[in-house]
Design a protein around this motif. Structure first.
Motif, mmCIF file in Angstrom:
data_model
loop_
_atom_site.group_PDB
_atom_site.id
_atom_site.type_symbol
_atom_site.label_atom_id
_atom_site.label_comp_id
_atom_site.label_asym_id
_atom_site.label_seq_id
_atom_site.Cartn_x
_atom_site.Cartn_y
_atom_site.Cartn_z
ATOM 1 N N TRP A 250 94.812 55.757 -45.630
ATOM 2 C CA TRP A 250 95.555 55.663 -44.374
ATOM 3 C C TRP A 250 94.854 56.379 -43.218
ATOM 4 O O TRP A 250 94.828 55.869 -42.090
ATOM 5 N N PRO A 251 94.241 57.559 -43.414
ATOM 6 C CA PRO A 251 93.531 58.180 -42.286
ATOM 7 C C PRO A 251 92.459 57.274 -41.685
ATOM 8 O O PRO A 251 92.280 57.228 -40.471
ATOM 9 N N VAL A 252 91.737 56.538 -42.538
ATOM 10 C CA VAL A 252 90.709 55.641 -42.027
ATOM 11 C C VAL A 252 91.333 54.493 -41.246
ATOM 12 O O VAL A 252 90.868 54.125 -40.161
ATOM 13 N N LEU A 253 92.414 53.930 -41.776
ATOM 14 C CA LEU A 253 93.091 52.838 -41.078
ATOM 15 C C LEU A 253 93.672 53.318 -39.750
ATOM 16 O O LEU A 253 93.618 52.625 -38.741
ATOM 17 N N ARG A 254 94.234 54.518 -39.787
ATOM 18 C CA ARG A 254 94.818 55.066 -38.554
ATOM 19 C C ARG A 254 93.732 55.283 -37.502
ATOM 20 O O ARG A 254 93.927 55.001 -36.316
ATOM 21 N N ALA A 255 92.574 55.766 -37.929
ATOM 22 C CA ALA A 255 91.470 55.969 -36.994
ATOM 23 C C ALA A 255 91.045 54.649 -36.370
ATOM 24 O O ALA A 255 90.730 54.578 -35.179
ATOM 25 N N ALA A 256 91.026 53.586 -37.168
ATOM 26 C CA ALA A 256 90.652 52.271 -36.630
ATOM 27 C C ALA A 256 91.645 51.820 -35.569
ATOM 28 O O ALA A 256 91.258 51.265 -34.530
ATOM 29 N N LEU A 257 92.934 52.071 -35.804
ATOM 30 C CA LEU A 257 93.943 51.690 -34.815
ATOM 31 C C LEU A 257 93.794 52.510 -33.538
ATOM 32 O O LEU A 257 94.021 52.015 -32.428
ATOM 33 N N GLN A 258 93.410 53.796 -33.689
ATOM 34 C CA GLN A 258 93.269 54.654 -32.518
ATOM 35 C C GLN A 258 92.039 54.307 -31.692
ATOM 36 O O GLN A 258 91.860 54.816 -30.599
ATOM 37 N N SER A 259 91.183 53.451 -32.205
ATOM 38 C CA SER A 259 89.986 53.100 -31.456
ATOM 39 C C SER A 259 90.232 52.005 -30.433
ATOM 40 O O SER A 259 89.389 51.752 -29.582
ATOM 41 N N ARG A 260 91.387 51.336 -30.509
ATOM 42 C CA ARG A 260 91.659 50.236 -29.574
ATOM 43 C C ARG A 260 92.005 50.790 -28.192
ATOM 44 O O ARG A 260 92.921 51.614 -28.060
ATOM 45 N N PRO A 261 91.309 50.366 -27.131
ATOM 46 C CA PRO A 261 91.608 50.888 -25.798
ATOM 47 C C PRO A 261 93.017 50.507 -25.337
ATOM 48 O O PRO A 261 93.536 49.441 -25.685
ATOM 49 N N ALA A 262 93.617 51.378 -24.554
ATOM 50 C CA ALA A 262 94.945 51.142 -23.978
ATOM 51 C C ALA A 262 94.799 50.961 -22.474
ATOM 52 O O ALA A 262 94.202 51.806 -21.781
ATOM 53 N N LEU A 263 95.325 49.868 -21.944
ATOM 54 C CA LEU A 263 95.218 49.564 -20.519
ATOM 55 C C LEU A 263 96.323 50.277 -19.751
ATOM 56 O O LEU A 263 97.495 50.197 -20.109
ATOM 57 N N VAL A 264 95.955 50.997 -18.690
ATOM 58 C CA VAL A 264 96.931 51.694 -17.847
ATOM 59 C C VAL A 264 96.760 51.226 -16.411
ATOM 60 O O VAL A 264 95.655 50.881 -15.976
ATOM 61 N N LYS A 265 97.865 51.205 -15.674
ATOM 62 C CA LYS A 265 97.838 50.733 -14.291
ATOM 63 C C LYS A 265 97.537 51.855 -13.303
ATOM 64 O O LYS A 265 96.866 51.647 -12.288
ATOM 65 N N HIS A 266 98.069 53.041 -13.563
ATOM 66 C CA HIS A 266 97.918 54.151 -12.618
ATOM 67 C C HIS A 266 96.980 55.187 -13.237
ATOM 68 O O HIS A 266 97.384 55.986 -14.083
ATOM 69 N N ALA A 267 95.732 55.146 -12.803
ATOM 70 C CA ALA A 267 94.700 55.982 -13.417
ATOM 71 C C ALA A 267 94.440 57.231 -12.591
ATOM 72 O O ALA A 267 94.293 57.147 -11.362
ATOM 73 N N PRO A 268 94.371 58.398 -13.233
ATOM 74 C CA PRO A 268 94.006 59.614 -12.488
ATOM 75 C C PRO A 268 92.662 59.476 -11.770
ATOM 76 O O PRO A 268 92.484 60.028 -10.685
ATOM 77 N N ALA A 269 91.736 58.719 -12.360
ATOM 78 C CA ALA A 269 90.413 58.571 -11.754
ATOM 79 C C ALA A 269 90.444 57.777 -10.456
ATOM 80 O O ALA A 269 89.444 57.745 -9.725
ATOM 81 N N GLN A 270 91.576 57.127 -10.152
ATOM 82 C CA GLN A 270 91.688 56.330 -8.938
ATOM 83 C C GLN A 270 92.763 56.867 -7.994
ATOM 84 O O GLN A 270 93.276 56.138 -7.150
ATOM 85 N N GLN A 271 93.070 58.142 -8.117
ATOM 86 C CA GLN A 271 94.091 58.721 -7.242
ATOM 87 C C GLN A 271 93.674 58.689 -5.780
ATOM 88 O O GLN A 271 94.511 58.537 -4.890
ATOM 89 N N GLU A 272 92.388 58.838 -5.520
ATOM 90 C CA GLU A 272 91.899 58.820 -4.145
ATOM 91 C C GLU A 272 90.641 57.972 -4.057
ATOM 92 O O GLU A 272 89.843 57.919 -4.994
ATOM 93 N N THR A 273 90.493 57.313 -2.911
ATOM 94 C CA THR A 273 89.272 56.557 -2.630
ATOM 95 C C THR A 273 88.426 57.361 -1.665
ATOM 96 O O THR A 273 88.890 57.761 -0.586
#
Length: 500
Positions: free
Chosen positions: A119-142
């Motif tokens: 299960w730890p190996v399977l869980r690690a594989a699931l944690q590798s999938r990127p999660a899409l977010v709309k409000h990113a800290p890296a884009q707080q300011e232009t």
């Protein structure tokens, strides 16, 4: 990554990691003025050589002009902090390496009980999938599209200009979709600032970014690029790791982090970008748009010559509200890349042993620019085995294609001890019989000893005990004291105050 292996908390961004280093009393805040031109290099080198802390320069300046943000240096200046960036204490590196080896090449499952145990190996594989977010800290300011506003170091006298040294450069091949992050390449390539909206990306022809650029150039289309500055430690180390070409650095960062990587749509290029970075630089590399990069001081301890490399035309810069700028210095070892390389060597051992079972240990001496020389310890069982191991290493991983000297020793030799290595070479190695020479093999462009740029020779030295058809004479027996006598001598001397 499994909680069974991760002994430290998840670090979702650079700030979380810095907070942890501060709690560990491993962060030094420097309030004094430090010049980005050459002087900051001396501070980072002094801290690294002393095994010192992460440095936060609160008053960096360039030729009298104050920086617009704090500068972070010496982030991975100790093996303990590199291990922490991977989520473990130093003593956990071996277990982490074994875990990652199992994740890369899992054995067949033998029943439900065996499946549940993994299960730890399977869980690690699931944690590798990127999660899409709309409000990113890296884009707080232009920010204004002006790279000269960033506190970029000029590390060494003779350097051609400001050099970004910790960029995570993100590309994808032509014909892929922005959402297809499994095809993304993340690499750490130095980037020279040559104007407010232009920076040179120095990627060698065999790197993933260069391969992607060729695919876009063949289609006569500009290539979209995102450069992340101040990424979280798992992303930084994944981008620096010599992973197989089929392994996504972005996905692998999720395994190391113990949490899914967060990504967000870039604003001016069709790419997805690390959402928790400090600064994001977006732009395009246009076919044929190149500029002369360098000279710059490099990991060899020499200035490399100026060469033409692609230019990134910047279209947007975004950042957090109070950004931090991450930097490092590359020079003659010890430097930060050589410290990281030492930990990566330990991390890769289980995977290498899976392909070369007789391999017991492998040391890449940091003074040899981390990968130019390797000392390999094997369990020798048959004639010619040392040469087989040399050729296996040169052909197994891309980074070993730049290793120009391999010394192979037996199990009774400590491959990390120069005295042991010298004794093995002096007593088990015959230059005429035990030397393997090759010519015209791939080599680092920065190696000035190479007779042709990118091509050089390799040498293998078999310093193992010769057996069977390898020798026509008997081999002497090693002299050793009686173990009981040695133990008594140590006990007597210790009682007299002379023992350790």
């Amino acid at each position: 990554m499994s909680d069974a292996f991760r002994s430290l908390p998840v670090f979702p961004d650079l700030r979380a990691f810095l907070s942890w280093t501060a709690a560990e009393k491993n962060l030094a805040v420097l309030p004094d003025r430090v010049d980005l031109r050459h002087e900051m290099t001396a501070f980072q080198q002094a801290a690294l050589r002393a095994g010192g802390p992460v440095l936060r320069f609160n008053c960096a300046h360039l030729d009298g002009q104050p920086a617009t943000m704090p500068v972070i240096g010496n982030l991975f200046g100790t093996e303990a902090r590199v291990a922490a960036g991977l989520g473990v204490r130093p003593e956990g590196i071996a277990d982490l390496g074994a875990f990652l080896a199992a994740l890369r090449t899992p054995a067949p499952v033998d029943g439900w009980r065996d499946a549940l145990s993994r299960w730890p190996v399977l869980r690690a594989a699931l944690q590798s999938r990127p999660a899409l977010v709309k409000h990113a800290p890296a884009q707080q300011e232009t920010a204004p599209t002006d790279l000269t506003r960033l506190p970029v170091q000029i590390p060494w006298p003779g350097d051609a200009g400001p050099l970004i040294t910790w960029p995570v450069v993100i590309t994808r091949p032509h014909g892929s979709e922005a959402r297809d992050t499994a095809r993304y390449n993340l690499g750490v390539y130095r980037a020279q600032v040559i104007g407010p909206d232009r920076m040179i990306l120095r990627w060698l022809s065999q790197r993933g970014g260069a391969a992607h650029a060729r695919s876009w150039a063949a289609a006569a289309e500009p290539m979209p690029v995102v450069v992340a500055l101040g990424a979280d430690p798992a992303l930084l180390l994944s981008a620096a790791l010599p992973l197989p070409e089929t392994v996504s650095e972005l996905a692998f960062s999720g395994v190391l982090r113990g949490a899914r990587p967060q990504i967000t749509p870039a604003q001016t290029v069709p790419m997805l970008a690390p959402a928790t970075a400090e600064i994001l630089i977006e732009g395009f590399v246009h076919p044929g748009d190149t500029a002369m990069e360098g000279p710059f001081g490099d990991h060899t301890g020499y200035n490399n010559p100026a060469e033409a490399y692609p230019v990134l035309q910047v279209t947007r810069i975004t950042h957090r509200r109070d950004p931090l700028y991450l930097t490092t210095v590359t020079g003659r070892p010890p430097d930060e890349p050589s410290v990281i390389g030492g930990v990566f060597n330990q991390l890769a051992l289980p995977s290498m042993r899976a392909q070369i079972p007789e391999l017991r240990d492998l040391w890449l001496p940091p003074a040899a620019c981390s990968y130019r020389m390797a000392v390999v310890q094997i369990a020798k069982r048959y004639p010619g085995q040392a040469r087989r191991v040399m050729m296996a290493l040169w052909g197994m991983l891309a980074q070993f294609s730049y290793t120009k000297m391999i010394v192979v020793v037996d199990e009774d030799i400590n491959p990390r001890n120069w005295d042991d290595i010298a004794w093995a070479l002096s007593t088990r190695f015959d230059p005429a019989r035990d030397t393997l020479l090759m010519d015209g093999t791939p080599m680092d462009h920065l190696d000035f000893s190479a007779p042709r740029m990118g091509l050089a020779g390799k040498i293998g030295l078999d310093a193992t005990t010769k057996i069977g058809a390898e020798t026509g004479r008997g081999w002497a027996e090693i002299i050793r004291p009686d173990p009981a006598h040695a133990a008594r001598a140590e006990a007597v001397l210790r009682a007299a105050g002379w023992g350790a």
